[in-house]
Design a protein around this motif. Structure first.
Motif, PDB file in Angstrom:
ATOM      1  N   HIS A 180     -14.265  13.810   2.891  1.00 24.55           N
ATOM      2  CA  HIS A 180     -15.693  14.351   3.069  1.00 24.55           C
ATOM      3  C   HIS A 180     -16.875  13.479   3.169  1.00 24.55           C
ATOM      4  N   GLN A 181     -16.567  12.159   2.584  1.00 23.66           N
ATOM      5  CA  GLN A 181     -17.812  11.101   2.723  1.00 23.66           C
ATOM      6  C   GLN A 181     -18.335  10.744   4.206  1.00 23.66           C
ATOM      7  N   PRO A 182     -19.708  10.898   3.955  1.00 20.32           N
ATOM      8  CA  PRO A 182     -20.389  10.488   5.337  1.00 20.32           C
ATOM      9  C   PRO A 182     -19.775   9.191   6.029  1.00 20.32           C
ATOM     10  N   GLN A 183     -19.509   8.221   5.154  1.00 23.63           N
ATOM     11  CA  GLN A 183     -19.350   6.788   5.923  1.00 23.63           C
ATOM     12  C   GLN A 183     -17.753   6.821   6.535  1.00 23.63           C
ATOM     13  N   VAL A 184     -17.095   7.818   5.764  1.00 26.77           N
ATOM     14  CA  VAL A 184     -15.589   7.906   6.314  1.00 26.77           C
ATOM     15  C   VAL A 184     -15.354   8.559   7.756  1.00 26.77           C
ATOM     16  N   ILE A 185     -16.519   9.650   7.639  1.00 23.84           N
ATOM     17  CA  ILE A 185     -16.531  10.248   9.139  1.00 23.84           C
ATOM     18  C   ILE A 185     -17.087   9.711  10.386  1.00 23.84           C
ATOM     19  N   VAL A 186     -18.370   8.803   9.821  1.00 26.07           N
ATOM     20  CA  VAL A 186     -19.068   8.065  10.846  1.00 26.07           C
ATOM     21  C   VAL A 186     -18.245   7.041  11.016  1.00 26.07           C
ATOM     22  N   SER A 187     -17.409   6.161  10.329  1.00 26.56           N
ATOM     23  CA  SER A 187     -16.977   4.938  10.827  1.00 26.56           C
ATOM     24  C   SER A 187     -15.413   5.414  11.616  1.00 26.56           C
ATOM     25  N   GLN A 188     -14.880   6.697  11.513  1.00 28.38           N
ATOM     26  CA  GLN A 188     -14.043   7.052  12.368  1.00 28.38           C
ATOM     27  C   GLN A 188     -14.438   7.167  13.767  1.00 28.38           C
ATOM     28  N   LEU A 189     -15.518   8.081  13.780  1.00 26.54           N
ATOM     29  CA  LEU A 189     -16.186   8.252  15.144  1.00 26.54           C
ATOM     30  C   LEU A 189     -16.761   7.025  15.903  1.00 26.54           C
ATOM     31  N   SER A 190     -17.009   5.841  15.006  1.00 21.31           N
ATOM     32  CA  SER A 190     -17.237   4.546  15.660  1.00 21.31           C
ATOM     33  C   SER A 190     -16.265   3.847  15.972  1.00 21.31           C
ATOM     34  N   LEU A 191     -14.953   4.353  15.616  1.00 16.72           N
ATOM     35  CA  LEU A 191     -13.538   3.698  15.845  1.00 16.72           C
ATOM     36  C   LEU A 191     -13.517   2.365  15.104  1.00 16.72           C
ATOM     37  N   THR A 192     -14.211   2.277  13.818  1.00 19.64           N
ATOM     38  CA  THR A 192     -13.839   1.040  13.161  1.00 19.64           C
ATOM     39  C   THR A 192     -13.154   1.046  11.834  1.00 19.64           C
ATOM     40  N   ASN A 193     -12.714   2.593  11.645  1.00 21.25           N
ATOM     41  CA  ASN A 193     -11.864   2.873  10.519  1.00 21.25           C
ATOM     42  C   ASN A 193     -11.132   4.057  10.628  1.00 21.25           C
ATOM     43  N   PHE A 194      -9.811   4.133  10.288  1.00 19.63           N
ATOM     44  CA  PHE A 194      -9.233   5.227  10.728  1.00 19.63           C
ATOM     45  C   PHE A 194      -8.634   6.116   9.625  1.00 19.63           C
ATOM     46  N   HIS A 195      -9.472   6.295   8.494  1.00 21.80           N
ATOM     47  CA  HIS A 195      -9.040   6.830   7.180  1.00 21.80           C
ATOM     48  C   HIS A 195      -9.051   8.265   7.330  1.00 21.80           C
ATOM     49  N   MET A 196     -10.127   8.788   8.267  1.00 19.35           N
ATOM     50  CA  MET A 196     -10.132  10.305   8.413  1.00 19.35           C
ATOM     51  C   MET A 196      -8.954  10.647   9.233  1.00 19.35           C
ATOM     52  N   LEU A 197      -8.671   9.939  10.476  1.00 18.70           N
ATOM     53  CA  LEU A 197      -7.479  10.396  11.531  1.00 18.70           C
ATOM     54  C   LEU A 197      -6.279  10.413  10.536  1.00 18.70           C
ATOM     55  N   GLU A 198      -5.936   9.293   9.742  1.00 20.16           N
ATOM     56  CA  GLU A 198      -4.549   9.364   8.929  1.00 20.16           C
ATOM     57  C   GLU A 198      -4.646  10.759   8.016  1.00 20.16           C
ATOM     58  N   SER A 199      -5.488  11.055   7.325  1.00 21.23           N
ATOM     59  CA  SER A 199      -5.625  12.392   6.759  1.00 21.23           C
ATOM     60  C   SER A 199      -5.500  13.552   7.460  1.00 21.23           C
ATOM     61  N   PHE A 200      -6.314  13.549   8.584  1.00 22.87           N
ATOM     62  CA  PHE A 200      -6.156  14.614   9.356  1.00 22.87           C
ATOM     63  C   PHE A 200      -4.748  14.956   9.789  1.00 22.87           C
TER      64      PHE A 200
END
Length: 334
Positions: A21-41
């Motif tokens: 739910h954290q904004p930086q997790v969502i934004v970093s996923q969309l910028s393709l710099t981090n895949f924390h959100m994708l792993e959980s999803f």
């Protein structure tokens, strides 16, 4: 009512523990710099699909696949899913939230989420008062009996075979995402559990909802209920009082996130979009989330977790459009 509160709180708690739910997790996923959100999803979708298949096989509950959403704008039966997904992706990039996680952000005290929620409420009013009636007039009747709503029917495979294929793809994709060094670093710092574990908890929240309510997870209908309630109170054309069940579920989601944040204070943050974006930009993103989710007939939870669990073609199209829109807007914003 209590079952709705319990299921909403469980979902909100799972989102918070997973830290998606954290904004930086969502934004970093969309910028393709981090895949924390994708792993959980992916973990949430994989576990939810398995739980849903087992429950349906027992006959305890049966859920129809998500239908196609048509707006009549592009002349295809899935144009609502495509356009609505793109709008949601843009809203995610602008607000650092999703239609469901915005409530978890509220519960965790993330300041930008209140601007996003305000925008989403306005979006719900605009949707129910103007856009929904206009699109209903344009929409052409569909022959739903000939539509192949699920992936297994599209592929011409058995349902079990298709489920096993999807589970294999999800697990492989999780492995690829987890191999990223930046994803591993984020996994250790953003939440109390690994993102895959967080995704499994979201899947368990889905199972809890199915067993207790015989209803799958979804949040964006709350914005439509809010819009309907606004126009009903304003003396609109509605003659019956709108339902508030989905708004209660959304409020309970915030409660669950709040309770988790009391246990893990590091989840209460004022970073992310607060320091990078104006309230107007975040509110605009919230409005796009509400409008896009209703145009597509679902959001990251309704389509991304529940719809994909049912192997709905419309859900795969919507989710793909969400990521495409979010990545595109994030790239354009620099």
């Amino acid at each position: 009512m209590l079952d709705t509160v319990a299921c909403g709180a469980a979902f909100g708690a799972a989102l918070a523990v997973a830290a998606v739910h954290q904004p930086q997790v969502i934004v970093s996923q969309l910028s393709l710099t981090n895949f924390h959100m994708l792993e959980s999803f992916l973990a949430a979708a994989a576990s939810s699909a398995l739980f849903t298949a087992v429950v349906q096989a027992t006959g305890y509950a049966t859920f129809p696949p998500r239908s196609f959403s048509s707006t009549g704008l592009l002349g295809t039966s899935l144009d609502g899913n495509l356009l609505g997904g793109l709008l949601q992706g843009a809203g995610m990039a602008l607000s650092g939230a999703c239609a469901g996680t915005v409530f978890a952000q509220n519960g965790s005290g993330i300041r930008s989420s209140f601007h996003a929620l305000g925008g989403a409420m306005v979006g719900g009013i605009v949707w129910t008062g103007f856009l929904r009636p206009a699109l209903q007039r344009r929409r052409k009747p569909q022959n739903t009996t000939t539509q192949k709503l699920t992936v297994d029917r599209r592929l011409g495979l058995g349902r079990t075979t298709t489920l096993l294929l999807l589970e294999t793809v999800f697990v492989a994709a999780i492995g690829v995402a987890a191999s990223s060094s930046s994803s591993t670093m984020m996994s250790r710092t953003q939440g109390p559990v690994h993102p895959v574990t967080g995704g499994l908890l979201i899947g368990l929240a889905q199972l809890f909802s199915i067993l207790l309510r015989k209803t799958m997870l979804g949040t964006s209908t709350a914005f439509e209920e809010f819009g309907d309630s606004f126009w009903w109170l304003a003396g609109g054309a509605r003659t019956t009082r709108p339902s508030h069940k989905n708004m209660l579920f959304a409020a309970s989601l915030a409660l669950g996130s709040y309770l988790v944040s009391l246990r893990f204070p590091t989840l209460i943050t004022n970073g992310g979009m607060d320091s990078e974006s104006s309230p107007a930009r975040v509110a605009l993103g919230g409005a796009l989330l509400a409008i896009g989710s209703r145009m597509a007939g679902g959001c990251t939870s309704g389509h991304g977790i529940s719809g994909i669990s049912l192997m709905s073609v419309s859900s795969f199209v919507t989710v793909a459009a969400m990521f495409a829109g979010g990545i595109g807007v994030t790239s354009a914003l620099g």
